[in-house]
Motif scaffolding. Structure first.
Motif, PDB file in Angstrom:
ATOM      1  N   TYR A 236       0.818  -1.210   0.000  1.00 46.50           N
ATOM      2  CA  TYR A 236       0.000   0.000   0.000  1.00 46.50           C
ATOM      3  C   TYR A 236       0.853   1.262   0.000  1.00 46.50           C
ATOM      4  N   GLY A 237       2.106   1.165   0.446  1.00 47.69           N
ATOM      5  CA  GLY A 237       2.992   2.316   0.456  1.00 47.69           C
ATOM      6  C   GLY A 237       3.326   2.837   1.828  1.00 47.69           C
ATOM      7  N   ALA A 238       2.930   2.140   2.880  1.00 50.59           N
ATOM      8  CA  ALA A 238       3.222   2.583   4.242  1.00 50.59           C
ATOM      9  C   ALA A 238       4.615   2.127   4.654  1.00 50.59           C
ATOM     10  N   MET A 239       5.180   2.813   5.640  1.00 50.96           N
ATOM     11  CA  MET A 239       6.470   2.429   6.215  1.00 50.96           C
ATOM     12  C   MET A 239       6.199   1.512   7.398  1.00 50.96           C
ATOM     13  N   VAL A 240       6.634   0.239   7.287  1.00 51.72           N
ATOM     14  CA  VAL A 240       6.354  -0.769   8.286  1.00 51.72           C
ATOM     15  C   VAL A 240       7.577  -0.942   9.180  1.00 51.72           C
ATOM     16  N   ILE A 241       7.347  -0.897  10.499  1.00 58.17           N
ATOM     17  CA  ILE A 241       8.402  -1.065  11.491  1.00 58.17           C
ATOM     18  C   ILE A 241       7.989  -2.197  12.419  1.00 58.17           C
ATOM     19  N   SER A 242       8.849  -3.184  12.583  1.00 59.50           N
ATOM     20  CA  SER A 242       8.577  -4.305  13.471  1.00 59.50           C
ATOM     21  C   SER A 242       9.189  -4.004  14.829  1.00 59.50           C
ATOM     22  N   TYR A 243       8.375  -4.090  15.855  1.00 64.44           N
ATOM     23  CA  TYR A 243       8.851  -3.759  17.206  1.00 64.44           C
ATOM     24  C   TYR A 243       8.070  -4.585  18.220  1.00 64.44           C
ATOM     25  N   GLY A 244       8.788  -5.179  19.160  1.00 67.76           N
ATOM     26  CA  GLY A 244       8.167  -5.892  20.266  1.00 67.76           C
ATOM     27  C   GLY A 244       7.678  -7.266  19.866  1.00 67.76           C
ATOM     28  N   SER A 245       7.305  -8.007  20.892  1.00 66.68           N
ATOM     29  CA  SER A 245       6.817  -9.365  20.675  1.00 66.68           C
ATOM     30  C   SER A 245       5.310  -9.480  20.790  1.00 66.68           C
ATOM     31  N   THR A 246       4.646  -8.458  21.337  1.00 63.97           N
ATOM     32  CA  THR A 246       3.184  -8.469  21.490  1.00 63.97           C
ATOM     33  C   THR A 246       2.600  -7.190  20.896  1.00 63.97           C
ATOM     34  N   GLY A 247       1.317  -7.209  20.744  1.00 55.51           N
ATOM     35  CA  GLY A 247       0.641  -6.024  20.241  1.00 55.51           C
ATOM     36  C   GLY A 247       0.713  -4.853  21.195  1.00 55.51           C
ATOM     37  N   LEU A 248       0.740  -5.121  22.496  1.00 59.17           N
ATOM     38  CA  LEU A 248       0.837  -4.041  23.474  1.00 59.17           C
ATOM     39  C   LEU A 248       2.180  -3.325  23.375  1.00 59.17           C
ATOM     40  N   ASP A 249       3.240  -4.084  23.116  1.00 52.16           N
ATOM     41  CA  ASP A 249       4.550  -3.452  22.953  1.00 52.16           C
ATOM     42  C   ASP A 249       4.578  -2.518  21.757  1.00 52.16           C
ATOM     43  N   SER A 250       4.023  -2.959  20.664  1.00 58.26           N
ATOM     44  CA  SER A 250       4.022  -2.118  19.458  1.00 58.26           C
ATOM     45  C   SER A 250       3.146  -0.884  19.642  1.00 58.26           C
ATOM     46  N   GLN A 251       2.042  -1.008  20.346  1.00 57.05           N
ATOM     47  CA  GLN A 251       1.176   0.142  20.574  1.00 57.05           C
ATOM     48  C   GLN A 251       1.846   1.180  21.466  1.00 57.05           C
ATOM     49  N   ASN A 252       2.511   0.735  22.519  1.00 58.35           N
ATOM     50  CA  ASN A 252       3.217   1.684  23.392  1.00 58.35           C
ATOM     51  C   ASN A 252       4.341   2.385  22.640  1.00 58.35           C
ATOM     52  N   HIS A 253       5.045   1.640  21.803  1.00 59.36           N
ATOM     53  CA  HIS A 253       6.108   2.244  21.019  1.00 59.36           C
ATOM     54  C   HIS A 253       5.541   3.252  20.019  1.00 59.36           C
ATOM     55  N   ALA A 254       4.408   2.946  19.436  1.00 65.04           N
ATOM     56  CA  ALA A 254       3.788   3.869  18.479  1.00 65.04           C
ATOM     57  C   ALA A 254       3.356   5.160  19.165  1.00 65.04           C
ATOM     58  N   ARG A 255       2.811   5.063  20.350  1.00 66.32           N
ATOM     59  CA  ARG A 255       2.415   6.278  21.069  1.00 66.32           C
ATOM     60  C   ARG A 255       3.630   7.128  21.431  1.00 66.32           C
ATOM     61  N   ARG A 256       4.721   6.484  21.796  1.00 65.46           N
ATOM     62  CA  ARG A 256       5.923   7.241  22.130  1.00 65.46           C
ATOM     63  C   ARG A 256       6.493   7.946  20.896  1.00 65.46           C
ATOM     64  N   LEU A 257       6.499   7.252  19.763  1.00 63.11           N
ATOM     65  CA  LEU A 257       6.970   7.881  18.532  1.00 63.11           C
ATOM     66  C   LEU A 257       6.061   9.032  18.111  1.00 63.11           C
ATOM     67  N   ALA A 258       4.781   8.865  18.279  1.00 67.62           N
ATOM     68  CA  ALA A 258       3.848   9.932  17.909  1.00 67.62           C
ATOM     69  C   ALA A 258       4.045  11.165  18.768  1.00 67.62           C
ATOM     70  N   LYS A 259       4.326  10.962  20.051  1.00 67.24           N
ATOM     71  CA  LYS A 259       4.522  12.097  20.944  1.00 67.24           C
ATOM     72  C   LYS A 259       5.848  12.797  20.676  1.00 67.24           C
ATOM     73  N   GLU A 260       6.870  12.049  20.396  1.00 65.71           N
ATOM     74  CA  GLU A 260       8.194  12.648  20.193  1.00 65.71           C
ATOM     75  C   GLU A 260       8.325  13.344  18.847  1.00 65.71           C
ATOM     76  N   ASN A 261       7.643  12.833  17.832  1.00 69.39           N
ATOM     77  CA  ASN A 261       7.798  13.368  16.482  1.00 69.39           C
ATOM     78  C   ASN A 261       6.566  14.104  15.967  1.00 69.39           C
TER      79      ASN A 261
END
Length: 514
Positions: A236-261
Motif C-alpha cells: 500500500y505504500g506505508a512504512m512498516v516497522i517491526s517492534y516488540g513481541s506483542t501487540g501491546l509493545d508495538s502500541q506503546n512504542h507507536a504512542r511514544r513515537l507519535a509524541k516525540e515526532n
C-alpha cells in the motif's frame, strides 16, 4: 394744536387706555357681546387716514413704526395676528384631523401549557447532515458497492439483497470512515503524518488511503505478525516497522513515537467524522433498494458501522427495521443494553483468529447511545452459524467473506428472524480479510457442520477384492472419498481383520480440491 385741544386729546386717550386694560363686567341676560374684530379699542390705526395723527411713511401696510398698544401674548391666545413693534407676522392655521383611534385586538387566550418552558432538544452527536457531507467528500475515493439480489431468497422465504462492502479496495467497509477521517485532518497533521499499531481492517484502510492522500503513514507491528500481512502494508505504500513481541509493545512504542515526532496516533474510535463516513452505507442502501423493510448489519469491532448505518436509515425512513448481529462468544452490545451502560470488561472472549477486530473496549458511550436509540433489535449468532454462512457465500454467491462479513446472513440461516419472511431485506457483507489457510480450515469445518462431510469406519477381511467391493458400494451411492486410512495392525481388531476409515463428500467435485 392749541393747549385746550392737547389737554382734551390726552384726557381722551387716557380714558381709552383705562377702559382697554380694565376688567370688563359680566354680561347680563339678553345682552350681546360685541364681536372681537369689531371692538373699538382694538382699532390700532385712525378711523380715517390722516384725520387726527400725523401721517407718517407707510411700511408693510402700517403707518411708520410705533409702539404696540396691546400685549402680543393676548392676541396669541386667540390665534390672531401677532404685532411686535408694529410688524405683522402671519401664522398659517392648519386643520389637523383627530387621529384615528384603532382598537387593539383582544388578547389571545393561551393555555397554561403554553407558558411552560419547553427544553431544547439535546444536540445530536451524529447528524444526517454530517453523513451527507461525508458521502460528498468520499465519492471520488470510494466506489459505490453493488447491492444485488441474492439467490438465497427463495430458500429462506424473503427477498434478500446483499450489500457487498467486501468489494472495497482493502476488502472492508471501514475504508469509508477512514477516508473521511483523513480528509478532516488539518493540513499540518496531514503534512507530519499518522501512525497505527494494530493489525486490523482499520489499519489497512489507513495505510491505503493515507498514501493516496499523500499523508505519510507509519505502521508499527509486533514480530509475531505474519509476513503476508506485513507485505500488504508495504504494498500500500506505508512504512512498516517491526517492534516488540506483542501487540501491546508495538502500541506503546507507536504512542511514544507519535509524541516525540508530532505524529497523529490513530486508532479506531467513535469520532463523529469516522461514524459519518461509515453511515454512508445506509444512504447507498436506501438509494439502491426501494420499498425496503429491514437492514441487517454486523455489530462487530467498534460497532461504528451499525450506529452510522442506523442513523442514516432512520433519518430517511423511520419505519425501516435495523437489526444488529454480534457473535455469541463476545455479546458486548447485548450485555451493555441489559445494563443500560457500555460494558468495559466482558468475561467471555471471542475467537481471535475468526474475529480479529474485536476488542474489550470497543463500545464507546456515544456509539452506545446511538445504537440504543436507533437500532430496533440486536441478535447474537454462534460461530458455527457464521461458518455455514461463509460456505453459502462461496457456494451460492461465488463470493469470499470472513466471519464478520457473514454474520448478517448467519442470523437468517439460524432462523432468528422469522418476522422478516416475505419482506425485503438488505444484508451488509462488511469485510473479506482472512488468510487463505484459515479460510480453508473454516470451509472444511463448515462442510462438516452442514452435513456435507462425514467420517466412517468399517472392518474388512483379508480376502482379495474386499476393498474393491467397498469402493464399488460407495460409488453406487455417489460418494466421493477424500481420505482413506487402511490399517492392518490394531490391538482391538479381530484376527485377520482390517479397519478402514474414510470420509465421504456429497457435493460437486470441485470441492474435493479444497
Amino acid at each position: 394744536m392749541n393747549f385746550a385741544a392737547q389737554l382734551f386729546f390726552s384726557r381722551y386717550l387716557s380714558e381709552r387706555l383705562e377702559r382697554l386694560f380694565s376688567p370688563r363686567p359680566a354680561l347680563k341676560g339678553g345682552e350681546e357681546n360685541d364681536p372681537f374684530w369689531e371692538r373699538e379699542e382694538l382699532r390700532l390705526g385712525p378711523s380715517q387716514p390722516c384725520s387726527s395723527y400725523k401721517c407718517g411713511s407707510m411700511s408693510n401696510g402700517t403707518a411708520g413704526r410705533r409702539p404696540t398698544l396691546i400685549e402680543p401674548d393676548r392676541l396669541k391666545d386667540f390665534g390672531e395676528e401677532e404685532l411686535l413693534n408694529g410688524d405683522v407676522k402671519f401664522h398659517q392655521t392648519k386643520v389637523v384631523e383627530t387621529p384615528e383611534i384603532r382598537l387593539m385586538d383582544p388578547p389571545k387566550t393561551r393555555r397554561v401549557s403554553e407558558f411552560r418552558i419547553v427544553p431544547r432538544p439535546p444536540a445530536q452527536y451524529l447528524r444526517f447532515e454530517d453523513i451527507s457531507a461525508a458521502a460528498f467528500r468520499i465519492q471520488a475515493g470510494i466506489q459505490k458497492t453493488p447491492c444485488t439480489f441474492s439467490r438465497l431468497s427463495k430458500q429462506y422465504g424473503m427477498e434478500i439483497y446483499l450489500k457487498k462492502e467486501h468489494l472495497n479496495y482493502t476488502g472492508s467497509v471501514k475504508e469509508r470512515g477512514v477516508l473521511y477521517l483523513l480528509t478532516s485532518l488539518t493540513q499540518e497533521q496531514q503534512r507530519k503524518g499518522v501512525i497505527v499499531a494494530t493489525d486490523c481492517n482499520f489499519s489497512m484502510a489507513v495505510a491505503h488511503h493515507g498514501v493516496e492522500l499523500k499523508v505519510p503513514v507509519f505502521v508499527i507491528m509486533p514480530s509475531c505478525c505474519s509476513s503476508p500481512r506485513l507485505r500488504i502494508y508495504r504494498d500500500y505504500g506505508a512504512m512498516v516497522i517491526s517492534y516488540g513481541s506483542t501487540g501491546l509493545d508495538s502500541q506503546n512504542h507507536a504512542r511514544r513515537l507519535a509524541k516525540e515526532n508530532s505524529y497523529l496516533y490513530l486508532e479506531e474510535d467513535e469520532s463523529a467524522a469516522y461514524l459519518a463516513g461509515l453511515g454512508t452505507v445506509g444512504m447507498e442502501i436506501y438509494e439502491q433498494v426501494s420499498k425496503l423493510d429491514a437492514v441487517i448489519v454486523p455489530a462487530a469491532g467498534q460497532f461504528g458501522l451499525l450506529a452510522g448505518t442506523a442513523a442514516a436509515i432512520k433519518h430517511l425512513n423511520p419505519q425501516i427495521l435495523v437489526v444488529g448481529v454480534e457473535p455469541e462468544g463476545f455479546p458486548l452490545l447485548l450485555q451493555s443494553l441489559k445494563t443500560d451502560s457500555p460494558v468495559k470488561n466482558l468475561p467471555s472472549s471471542p475467537n481471535k483468529r475468526l474475529y480479529e477486530d474485536l476488542t474489550e473496549r470497543s463500545l464507546g458511550e456515544n456509539t452506545f447511545q446511538l445504537t440504543k436509540k436507533l437500532v430496533d433489535k440486536v441478535l447474537s449468532v454462534s460461530e458455527d452459524d457464521s461458518l455455514v454462512a461463509m460456505l453459502r457465500f462461496q457456494e451460492v454467491e461465488r463470493s469470499t467473506v470472513d466471519t464478520e462479513g457473514a454474520m448478517g446472513l448467519a442470523a437468517i440461516l439460524a432462523g432468528q428472524l422469522p418476522e422478516l419472511r416475505g419482506k425485503r431485506v438488505v444484508v451488509v457483507a462488511s469485510s473479506a480479510n482472512m488468510e487463505p489457510e484459515l479460510m480453508r480450515q473454516c470451509v472444511d469445518r463448515a462442510l462438516v457442520l452442514d452435513g456435507r462431510v462425514s467420517k466412517f469406519s468399517v472392518q474388512l477381511g483379508e480376502w482379495p477384492g474386499d476393498m474393491a467391493k467397498l469402493l464399488d458400494v460407495l460409488s453406487r451411492e455417489d460418494v466421493r472419498l477424500l481420505d482413506v486410512c487402511h490399517r492392518r495392525r490394531s490391538d482391538k481388531s479381530d484376527l485377520f481383520k482390517t479397519k478402514v476409515g474414510g470420509q465421504d463428500l456429497i457435493v460437486p467435485s470441485f470441492f474435493v480440491l479444497l
